[in-house]
Write a protein that holds these residues in place. Structure first.
Motif, PDB file in Angstrom:
ATOM      1  N   ALA A  29       0.820  -1.214   0.000  1.00  0.00           N
ATOM      2  CA  ALA A  29       0.000   0.000   0.000  1.00  0.00           C
ATOM      3  C   ALA A  29       0.854   1.265   0.000  1.00  0.00           C
ATOM      4  CB  ALA A  29      -0.930   0.001   1.214  1.00  0.00           C
ATOM      5  N   TYR A  30       1.775   1.358   0.946  1.00  0.00           N
ATOM      6  CA  TYR A  30       2.568   2.584   1.091  1.00  0.00           C
ATOM      7  C   TYR A  30       3.750   2.614   0.133  1.00  0.00           C
ATOM      8  CZ  TYR A  30       5.388   6.211   3.300  1.00  0.00           C
ATOM      9  OH  TYR A  30       6.127   7.338   3.542  1.00  0.00           O
ATOM     10  N   GLY A  31       4.468   1.522   0.068  1.00  0.00           N
ATOM     11  CA  GLY A  31       5.679   1.506  -0.734  1.00  0.00           C
ATOM     12  C   GLY A  31       5.436   1.416  -2.221  1.00  0.00           C
ATOM     13  N   VAL A  32       4.447   0.646  -2.629  1.00  0.00           N
ATOM     14  CA  VAL A  32       4.210   0.456  -4.058  1.00  0.00           C
ATOM     15  C   VAL A  32       3.053   1.342  -4.543  1.00  0.00           C
ATOM     16  CG1 VAL A  32       3.612  -1.198  -5.859  1.00  0.00           C
ATOM     17  CG2 VAL A  32       5.114  -1.896  -3.993  1.00  0.00           C
ATOM     18  N   GLY A  33       1.878   1.184  -3.952  1.00  0.00           N
ATOM     19  CA  GLY A  33       0.692   1.906  -4.423  1.00  0.00           C
ATOM     20  C   GLY A  33       0.841   3.413  -4.379  1.00  0.00           C
ATOM     21  N   ASP A  34       1.169   3.943  -3.214  1.00  0.00           N
ATOM     22  CA  ASP A  34       1.294   5.395  -3.069  1.00  0.00           C
ATOM     23  C   ASP A  34       2.443   5.934  -3.913  1.00  0.00           C
ATOM     24  OD1 ASP A  34       0.858   8.005  -2.123  1.00  0.00           O
ATOM     25  OD2 ASP A  34       2.272   7.714  -0.491  1.00  0.00           O
ATOM     26  N   THR A  35       3.553   5.224  -3.943  1.00  0.00           N
ATOM     27  CA  THR A  35       4.711   5.689  -4.710  1.00  0.00           C
ATOM     28  C   THR A  35       4.408   5.718  -6.206  1.00  0.00           C
ATOM     29  OG1 THR A  35       6.214   4.818  -3.037  1.00  0.00           O
ATOM     30  CG2 THR A  35       7.156   5.289  -5.192  1.00  0.00           C
ATOM     31  N   LEU A  36       3.854   4.645  -6.736  1.00  0.00           N
ATOM     32  CA  LEU A  36       3.560   4.599  -8.171  1.00  0.00           C
ATOM     33  C   LEU A  36       2.521   5.638  -8.593  1.00  0.00           C
ATOM     34  CD1 LEU A  36       3.574   0.784  -8.986  1.00  0.00           C
ATOM     35  CD2 LEU A  36       5.296   2.498  -9.544  1.00  0.00           C
ATOM     36  N   PRO A  98       2.779   0.476  13.509  1.00  0.00           N
ATOM     37  CA  PRO A  98       3.461   0.903  12.276  1.00  0.00           C
ATOM     38  C   PRO A  98       2.934   0.258  10.989  1.00  0.00           C
ATOM     39  CG  PRO A  98       5.060   0.543  14.011  1.00  0.00           C
ATOM     40  CD  PRO A  98       3.745   0.022  14.520  1.00  0.00           C
ATOM     41  N   PRO A  99       2.785  -1.070  10.917  1.00  0.00           N
ATOM     42  CA  PRO A  99       2.297  -1.609   9.644  1.00  0.00           C
ATOM     43  C   PRO A  99       0.832  -1.258   9.352  1.00  0.00           C
ATOM     44  CG  PRO A  99       2.502  -3.381  11.238  1.00  0.00           C
ATOM     45  CD  PRO A  99       3.113  -2.158  11.857  1.00  0.00           C
ATOM     46  N   VAL A 100       0.029  -1.159  10.402  1.00  0.00           N
ATOM     47  CA  VAL A 100      -1.376  -0.804  10.190  1.00  0.00           C
ATOM     48  C   VAL A 100      -1.488   0.628   9.683  1.00  0.00           C
ATOM     49  CG1 VAL A 100      -3.582  -0.404  11.365  1.00  0.00           C
ATOM     50  CG2 VAL A 100      -2.314  -2.509  11.797  1.00  0.00           C
ATOM     51  N   VAL A 101      -0.740   1.543  10.283  1.00  0.00           N
ATOM     52  CA  VAL A 101      -0.785   2.939   9.839  1.00  0.00           C
ATOM     53  C   VAL A 101      -0.258   3.079   8.412  1.00  0.00           C
ATOM     54  CG1 VAL A 101       0.224   5.234  10.217  1.00  0.00           C
ATOM     55  CG2 VAL A 101      -0.766   3.977  12.120  1.00  0.00           C
ATOM     56  N   LEU A 104      -2.951   1.817   6.044  1.00  0.00           N
ATOM     57  CA  LEU A 104      -4.079   2.749   5.922  1.00  0.00           C
ATOM     58  C   LEU A 104      -3.684   4.015   5.164  1.00  0.00           C
ATOM     59  CD1 LEU A 104      -5.676   2.409   9.474  1.00  0.00           C
ATOM     60  CD2 LEU A 104      -6.516   1.465   7.318  1.00  0.00           C
ATOM     61  N   VAL A 105      -2.557   4.602   5.513  1.00  0.00           N
ATOM     62  CA  VAL A 105      -2.093   5.819   4.841  1.00  0.00           C
ATOM     63  C   VAL A 105      -1.811   5.530   3.366  1.00  0.00           C
ATOM     64  CG1 VAL A 105      -0.162   7.459   4.707  1.00  0.00           C
ATOM     65  CG2 VAL A 105      -1.219   6.955   6.904  1.00  0.00           C
ATOM     66  N   GLY A 106      -1.100   4.447   3.110  1.00  0.00           N
ATOM     67  CA  GLY A 106      -0.789   4.087   1.735  1.00  0.00           C
ATOM     68  C   GLY A 106      -2.032   3.819   0.907  1.00  0.00           C
ATOM     69  N   SER A 107      -2.999   3.109   1.473  1.00  0.00           N
ATOM     70  CA  SER A 107      -4.247   2.815   0.758  1.00  0.00           C
ATOM     71  C   SER A 107      -5.038   4.089   0.484  1.00  0.00           C
ATOM     72  CB  SER A 107      -5.110   1.843   1.570  1.00  0.00           C
ATOM     73  OG  SER A 107      -4.453   0.615   1.729  1.00  0.00           O
ATOM     74  N   PHE A 108      -5.141   4.931   1.495  1.00  0.00           N
ATOM     75  CA  PHE A 108      -5.879   6.186   1.327  1.00  0.00           C
ATOM     76  C   PHE A 108      -5.267   7.028   0.210  1.00  0.00           C
ATOM     77  CE2 PHE A 108      -6.322  10.727   2.087  1.00  0.00           C
ATOM     78  CZ  PHE A 108      -7.708  10.859   2.086  1.00  0.00           C
ATOM     79  N   PHE A 109      -3.959   7.226   0.259  1.00  0.00           N
ATOM     80  CA  PHE A 109      -3.329   8.092  -0.733  1.00  0.00           C
ATOM     81  C   PHE A 109      -3.210   7.449  -2.104  1.00  0.00           C
ATOM     82  CE2 PHE A 109      -2.122  10.556   3.018  1.00  0.00           C
ATOM     83  CZ  PHE A 109      -2.650  11.779   2.609  1.00  0.00           C
ATOM     84  N   THR A 110      -3.189   6.147  -2.174  1.00  0.00           N
ATOM     85  CA  THR A 110      -3.243   5.488  -3.481  1.00  0.00           C
ATOM     86  C   THR A 110      -4.583   5.772  -4.145  1.00  0.00           C
ATOM     87  OG1 THR A 110      -1.726   3.735  -2.792  1.00  0.00           O
ATOM     88  CG2 THR A 110      -3.162   3.254  -4.668  1.00  0.00           C
ATOM     89  N   VAL A 111      -5.659   5.597  -3.397  1.00  0.00           N
ATOM     90  CA  VAL A 111      -6.996   5.873  -3.933  1.00  0.00           C
ATOM     91  C   VAL A 111      -7.148   7.366  -4.244  1.00  0.00           C
ATOM     92  CG1 VAL A 111      -9.469   5.864  -3.378  1.00  0.00           C
ATOM     93  CG2 VAL A 111      -8.056   3.879  -2.824  1.00  0.00           C
ATOM     94  N   TYR A 112      -6.673   8.226  -3.352  1.00  0.00           N
ATOM     95  CA  TYR A 112      -6.760   9.683  -3.549  1.00  0.00           C
ATOM     96  C   TYR A 112      -5.989  10.091  -4.810  1.00  0.00           C
ATOM     97  CZ  TYR A 112      -6.542  14.650  -2.377  1.00  0.00           C
ATOM     98  OH  TYR A 112      -6.653  16.022  -2.396  1.00  0.00           O
TER      99      TYR A 112
END
Length: 119
Positions: A29-36, A98-101, A104-112
């Protein structure tokens, strides 16, 4: 050397498989989704401005490689907190937080970001 000595924490504290899945989700979520999606926005929607001042500064100074390094550093720091929480502090909140946050942050910003990209 037994399997128990390779674990990042005592076996009775948490399940190893759970630990791996928590971090697979966080990294995805954070490393791949949000970054890409961030990189795609910067390339194909230059009118969209980065909202995170730290990420904006990293991108302006170091480019896409800097963003990747920043994300890796954040993931490593959070992973270190989670492992230390399990190994030394035996604190379940600090183990899961840490992994839950990051998930959640990565998923939110990927969708955003996808929403911004698709208009």
């Amino acid at each position: 050397m037994g399997v128990g000595s390779l674990l990042p924490f005592p076996r009775e504290f948490a399940d190893v498989e759970e630990f791996y899945w928590l971090w697979i989700l966080a990294t995805t979520a954070y490393g791949v989704g949000d970054t890409l999606t961030t990189l795609t926005l910067h390339r194909y929607a230059p009118a969209v401005v980065e909202g995170n001042p730290i990420v904006a500064a990293v991108l302006a100074r170091f480019g896409f490689a800097g963003l990747a390094a920043w994300k890796i550093a954040v993931i490593c720091l959070c992973l270190a907190v989670s492992v230390r929480a399990a190994r030394q502090w035996e604190d379940r909140f600090s183990y899961y937080f840490p992994p839950v946050v990051l998930t959640l942050v990565g998923s939110f910003f990927t969708v955003y970001n996808l929403r911004l990209l698709l208009g």
